[in-house]
Write an enzyme that holds these catalytic residues in place. Structure first.
Site, PDB file in Angstrom:
ATOM      1  CD1 TRP A  10      -2.253  -1.955   0.237  1.00  0.00           C
ATOM      2  CD2 TRP A  10      -3.075  -1.152   2.168  1.00  0.00           C
ATOM      3  NE1 TRP A  10      -3.367  -2.683   0.563  1.00  0.00           N
ATOM      4  CE2 TRP A  10      -3.894  -2.217   1.749  1.00  0.00           C
ATOM      5  CE3 TRP A  10      -3.392  -0.497   3.362  1.00  0.00           C
ATOM      6  CZ2 TRP A  10      -5.013  -2.639   2.469  1.00  0.00           C
ATOM      7  CZ3 TRP A  10      -4.505  -0.918   4.084  1.00  0.00           C
ATOM      8  CH2 TRP A  10      -5.318  -1.982   3.632  1.00  0.00           C
ATOM      9  CG  HIS A  94       9.919  -0.969  -1.840  1.00  0.00           C
ATOM     10  ND1 HIS A  94      10.050   0.183  -2.573  1.00  0.00           N
ATOM     11  CD2 HIS A  94       8.898  -1.662  -2.411  1.00  0.00           C
ATOM     12  CE1 HIS A  94       9.127   0.195  -3.539  1.00  0.00           C
ATOM     13  NE2 HIS A  94       8.416  -0.916  -3.458  1.00  0.00           N
ATOM     14  CD  GLU A 165       8.936  -4.445  -5.964  1.00  0.00           C
ATOM     15  OE1 GLU A 165       7.739  -4.593  -6.169  1.00  0.00           O
ATOM     16  OE2 GLU A 165       9.398  -3.551  -5.228  1.00  0.00           O
ATOM     17  N   GLY A 230       1.973  -2.750  -6.167  1.00  0.00           N
ATOM     18  CA  GLY A 230       1.815  -1.444  -5.523  1.00  0.00           C
ATOM     19  C   GLY A 230       0.474  -0.826  -5.871  1.00  0.00           C
ATOM     20  N   GLY A 231       0.483   0.056  -6.867  1.00  0.00           N
ATOM     21  CA  GLY A 231      -0.710   0.835  -7.223  1.00  0.00           C
ATOM     22  C   GLY A 231      -1.976   0.001  -7.355  1.00  0.00           C
TER      23      GLY A 231
HETATM   24  C1  PEP Z   1       5.918  -1.676  -5.387  1.00  0.00           C
HETATM   25  O1  PEP Z   1       5.769  -0.619  -4.789  1.00  0.00           O
HETATM   26  O2  PEP Z   1       6.493  -2.618  -4.836  1.00  0.00           O
HETATM   27  C2  PEP Z   1       5.386  -1.796  -6.741  1.00  0.00           C
HETATM   28  C3  PEP Z   1       5.636  -2.863  -7.437  1.00  0.00           C
HETATM   29  O3  PEP Z   1       4.618  -0.720  -7.195  1.00  0.00           O
HETATM   30  P1  PEP Z   1       3.764  -0.660  -8.542  1.00  0.00           P
HETATM   31  O4  PEP Z   1       3.005  -1.965  -8.654  1.00  0.00           O
HETATM   32  O5  PEP Z   1       2.871   0.496  -8.368  1.00  0.00           O
HETATM   33  O6  PEP Z   1       4.735  -0.511  -9.671  1.00  0.00           O
END
Ligand code: PEP
Length: 247
Positions: A10, A94, A165, A230-231
């Site tokens: 979140w 992160h 990521e 995330g989003g």
């Molecule tokens: C995250 O914050 O770990 C992420 C993957 O964000 P998003 O899905 O918004 O790219």
């Protein structure tokens, strides 16, 4: 077959009212999820969300943990505190923590160790920036980041979850192609195999603009064992679609 994990991050979003609405919609829609599901929430909401997810099959996660056990570290939250509020997972390293808070590979490795010692599964994030990818350094960067965690955690490494990521894909709407992501996941899997016999049962998640439209293809890759979202985790319908695409 191992169950995949879909974990929502979140970030610094939410309110008591919004959290309740989101969780109620998730619980109502999740009925036959075959994967594990977790939400990683801002620390002040751990108690609230602990209550909202109790008995639902959704696990609770935090977004960071102190590298210290306790003491004079104003503003920090310890692993024991997270555990007391029911955290099953904790994001560690992160890219937003590495970038904005100067978290080093060594600090991330110790945070993972603190989480494990408290009975929390750290979701250790690794990933390259756009400049690093363009310089052909992706493998070097992710291997260096994971090596620090392996070095510090020894045989406990099999208890962590890894999240690949790519920094350039986080919150940008750009996603690594399923092939690009699978390639890096396979690199990480081999690195884990060299460290533990349990590597094949470990989960390596993909994160970076995962959404309802691209989740199925990403999640069907051999070495992608789930998603860190995330989003799209802030919208119940989108998060539920991603959960439905997992197995
Ligand atoms: C995250 O914050 O770990 C992420 C993957 O964000 P998003 O899905 O918004 O790219």
């Amino acid at each position: 077959m191992k169950k995949q994990l879909i974990a929502g991050n979140w970030k610094m979003n939410g309110s008591s009212v919004a959290n309740e609405a989101l969780l109620k919609a998730l619980v109502a829609g999740i009925n036959s999820a075959t994967c594990h599901v977790a939400v990683c929430v801002p620390a002040p909401y751990l108690a609230q969300v602990q209550g909202l997810v109790a008995g639902t099959g959704i696990d609770l996660g935090a977004q960071d943990v102190s590298q210290h056990e306790s003491g004079a570290f104003t503003g920090e939250v310890s692993a024991a505190m997270l555990r007391e509020f029911g955290a099953r997972y904790c994001l560690v390293g992160h890219s937003e923590r590495r970038q904005y808070h100067g978290e080093t590979d060594a600090a991330v490795a110790v945070k993972a160790q603190r989480a494990l010692a408290a009975g929390i599964t750290p979701i250790v994030c690794v990933g390259e920036t756009l400049a690093e990818r363009e310089a052909g350094r992706t493998e070097e960067i992710v291997k260096r980041q994971l090596a620090a965690v392996i070095h510090t955690n020894g045989h406990c490494i099999s208890e962590i979850v890894v999240a690949y990521e790519p920094v350039w894909a986080i919150g940008t709407g750009k996603t690594a192609s399923p092939q690009e992501a699978q390639h890096v996941h396979a690199v990480l899997r081999s690195q884990l195999r060299a460290a533990t016999e349990q590597a094949d049962r470990m989960l390596i998640l993909y994160g970076g603009s995962m959404n309802a439209a691209n989740a199925a293809q990403l999640l069907s890759q051999d070495d992608i064992d789930g998603g860190l979202v995330g989003g799209a985790s802030l919208k119940a319908a989108d998060f539920l679609s991603i959960i439905a695409a997992a197995h």
